[in-house]
Design a protein around this motif. Structure first.
Motif, PDB file in Angstrom:
ATOM      1  N   MET A   1      91.457 103.993  49.445  1.00  0.00           N
ATOM      2  CA  MET A   1      91.558 105.422  49.648  1.00  0.00           C
ATOM      3  C   MET A   1      92.507 105.989  48.597  1.00  0.00           C
ATOM      4  N   ASN A   2      92.135 107.119  48.024  1.00  0.00           N
ATOM      5  CA  ASN A   2      92.945 107.776  47.007  1.00  0.00           C
ATOM      6  C   ASN A   2      93.795 108.861  47.671  1.00  0.00           C
ATOM      7  N   ILE A   3      95.084 108.852  47.394  1.00  0.00           N
ATOM      8  CA  ILE A   3      96.038 109.760  48.039  1.00  0.00           C
ATOM      9  C   ILE A   3      96.711 110.628  46.982  1.00  0.00           C
ATOM     10  N   TYR A   4      96.805 111.925  47.270  1.00  0.00           N
ATOM     11  CA  TYR A   4      97.472 112.887  46.392  1.00  0.00           C
ATOM     12  C   TYR A   4      98.869 113.144  46.942  1.00  0.00           C
ATOM     13  N   VAL A   5      99.876 113.052  46.082  1.00  0.00           N
ATOM     14  CA  VAL A   5     101.270 113.261  46.483  1.00  0.00           C
ATOM     15  C   VAL A   5     101.854 114.352  45.594  1.00  0.00           C
ATOM     16  N   SER A   6     102.366 115.425  46.210  1.00  0.00           N
ATOM     17  CA  SER A   6     102.920 116.522  45.413  1.00  0.00           C
ATOM     18  C   SER A   6     104.356 116.835  45.821  1.00  0.00           C
ATOM     19  N   ASN A   7     104.980 117.698  45.041  1.00  0.00           N
ATOM     20  CA  ASN A   7     106.369 118.107  45.201  1.00  0.00           C
ATOM     21  C   ASN A   7     107.335 116.942  44.975  1.00  0.00           C
ATOM     22  N   LEU A   8     106.944 116.063  44.054  1.00  0.00           N
ATOM     23  CA  LEU A   8     107.801 114.928  43.710  1.00  0.00           C
ATOM     24  C   LEU A   8     108.948 115.384  42.814  1.00  0.00           C
ATOM     25  N   SER A   9     110.075 114.749  42.972  1.00  0.00           N
ATOM     26  CA  SER A   9     111.197 114.949  42.061  1.00  0.00           C
ATOM     27  C   SER A   9     110.756 114.490  40.675  1.00  0.00           C
ATOM     28  N   PHE A  10     111.264 115.147  39.639  1.00  0.00           N
ATOM     29  CA  PHE A  10     110.900 114.765  38.279  1.00  0.00           C
ATOM     30  C   PHE A  10     111.452 113.395  37.905  1.00  0.00           C
ATOM     31  N   ALA A  11     112.362 112.853  38.712  1.00  0.00           N
ATOM     32  CA  ALA A  11     112.929 111.529  38.457  1.00  0.00           C
ATOM     33  C   ALA A  11     112.049 110.400  38.991  1.00  0.00           C
ATOM     34  N   VAL A  12     111.087 110.711  39.869  1.00  0.00           N
ATOM     35  CA  VAL A  12     110.231 109.689  40.463  1.00  0.00           C
ATOM     36  C   VAL A  12     109.283 109.125  39.404  1.00  0.00           C
TER      37      VAL A  12
ATOM     38  N   VAL B   1      98.089 107.813  44.515  1.00  0.00           N
ATOM     39  CA  VAL B   1      98.262 106.443  44.976  1.00  0.00           C
ATOM     40  C   VAL B   1      96.915 105.976  45.509  1.00  0.00           C
ATOM     41  N   GLU B   2      96.505 104.802  45.111  1.00  0.00           N
ATOM     42  CA  GLU B   2      95.268 104.202  45.609  1.00  0.00           C
ATOM     43  C   GLU B   2      95.659 103.042  46.506  1.00  0.00           C
ATOM     44  N   MET B   3      95.144 103.055  47.747  1.00  0.00           N
ATOM     45  CA  MET B   3      95.430 101.980  48.692  1.00  0.00           C
ATOM     46  C   MET B   3      94.137 101.291  49.086  1.00  0.00           C
ATOM     47  N   ALA B   4      94.207  99.963  49.237  1.00  0.00           N
ATOM     48  CA  ALA B   4      93.028  99.156  49.544  1.00  0.00           C
ATOM     49  C   ALA B   4      92.538  99.369  50.972  1.00  0.00           C
ATOM     50  N   ASP B   5      93.454  99.560  51.908  1.00  0.00           N
ATOM     51  CA  ASP B   5      93.123  99.629  53.331  1.00  0.00           C
ATOM     52  C   ASP B   5      93.151 101.072  53.825  1.00  0.00           C
ATOM     53  N   LYS B   6      92.045 101.539  54.358  1.00  0.00           N
ATOM     54  CA  LYS B   6      91.960 102.929  54.820  1.00  0.00           C
ATOM     55  C   LYS B   6      92.925 103.206  55.983  1.00  0.00           C
ATOM     56  N   GLU B   7      93.050 102.269  56.906  1.00  0.00           N
ATOM     57  CA  GLU B   7      93.967 102.468  58.043  1.00  0.00           C
ATOM     58  C   GLU B   7      95.410 102.610  57.582  1.00  0.00           C
ATOM     59  N   GLY B   8      95.831 101.742  56.668  1.00  0.00           N
ATOM     60  CA  GLY B   8      97.182 101.820  56.123  1.00  0.00           C
ATOM     61  C   GLY B   8      97.409 103.113  55.372  1.00  0.00           C
ATOM     62  N   ALA B   9      96.388 103.543  54.631  1.00  0.00           N
ATOM     63  CA  ALA B   9      96.482 104.793  53.872  1.00  0.00           C
ATOM     64  C   ALA B   9      96.622 105.993  54.804  1.00  0.00           C
ATOM     65  N   GLU B  10      95.832 106.004  55.871  1.00  0.00           N
ATOM     66  CA  GLU B  10      95.918 107.110  56.826  1.00  0.00           C
ATOM     67  C   GLU B  10      97.274 107.150  57.525  1.00  0.00           C
ATOM     68  N   LYS B  11      97.810 105.982  57.839  1.00  0.00           N
ATOM     69  CA  LYS B  11      99.144 105.911  58.458  1.00  0.00           C
ATOM     70  C   LYS B  11     100.201 106.411  57.477  1.00  0.00           C
ATOM     71  N   ALA B  12     100.084 106.015  56.213  1.00  0.00           N
ATOM     72  CA  ALA B  12     101.032 106.464  55.187  1.00  0.00           C
ATOM     73  C   ALA B  12     100.981 107.982  55.033  1.00  0.00           C
ATOM     74  N   ILE B  13      99.786 108.540  55.013  1.00  0.00           N
ATOM     75  CA  ILE B  13      99.640 109.996  54.887  1.00  0.00           C
ATOM     76  C   ILE B  13     100.332 110.686  56.060  1.00  0.00           C
ATOM     77  N   LYS B  14     100.056 110.209  57.256  1.00  0.00           N
ATOM     78  CA  LYS B  14     100.620 110.814  58.470  1.00  0.00           C
ATOM     79  C   LYS B  14     102.152 110.738  58.484  1.00  0.00           C
ATOM     80  N   GLU B  15     102.698 109.587  58.100  1.00  0.00           N
ATOM     81  CA  GLU B  15     104.142 109.388  58.196  1.00  0.00           C
ATOM     82  C   GLU B  15     104.929 109.916  56.998  1.00  0.00           C
ATOM     83  N   LEU B  16     104.321 109.951  55.821  1.00  0.00           N
ATOM     84  CA  LEU B  16     105.056 110.387  54.635  1.00  0.00           C
ATOM     85  C   LEU B  16     104.916 111.873  54.332  1.00  0.00           C
TER      86      LEU B  16
END
Length: 94
Positions: free
Chosen positions: A1-12, A47-62
């Protein structure tokens, strides 16, 4: 699953981004998008994650988590064709 992450610090950096998601499953790729002229972060990445369940959990929690003093936004990336098109730049001065 492909995940989009925004509002990152420029240091990341790529490895930091990978680390945020690694506890949720296998991260196959993590890329902070850089400005091609200044070579500075544009404040978002993918971020690309191999496991859809893990990706969905990451989206929800992060989503909304604070990283380097900024609340990041995390959601499933949309395919390029689903994004609204930007009007073409015109040099005409009518």
């Amino acid at each position: 699953m492909n995940i989009y992450v925004s509002n990152l610090s420029f240091a990341v950096q790529d490895e930091d981004l990978r680390g945020f998601f690694a506890e949720y499953g296998e991260v196959t790729s993590a890329k902070v998008i850089m400005d091609k002229f200044t070579n500075r972060s544009r404040g978002f990445g993918f971020v690309e994650m191999a496991d859809k369940e893990g990706a969905e959990k990451a989206i929800k929690e992060l989503d909304g988590a604070t990283v380097d003093g900024r609340a990041i936004k995390v959601n499933e990336a949309r395919p390029k064709e689903d994004r609204p098109k930007k009007p073409a730049y015109s040099n005409n001065r009518w």
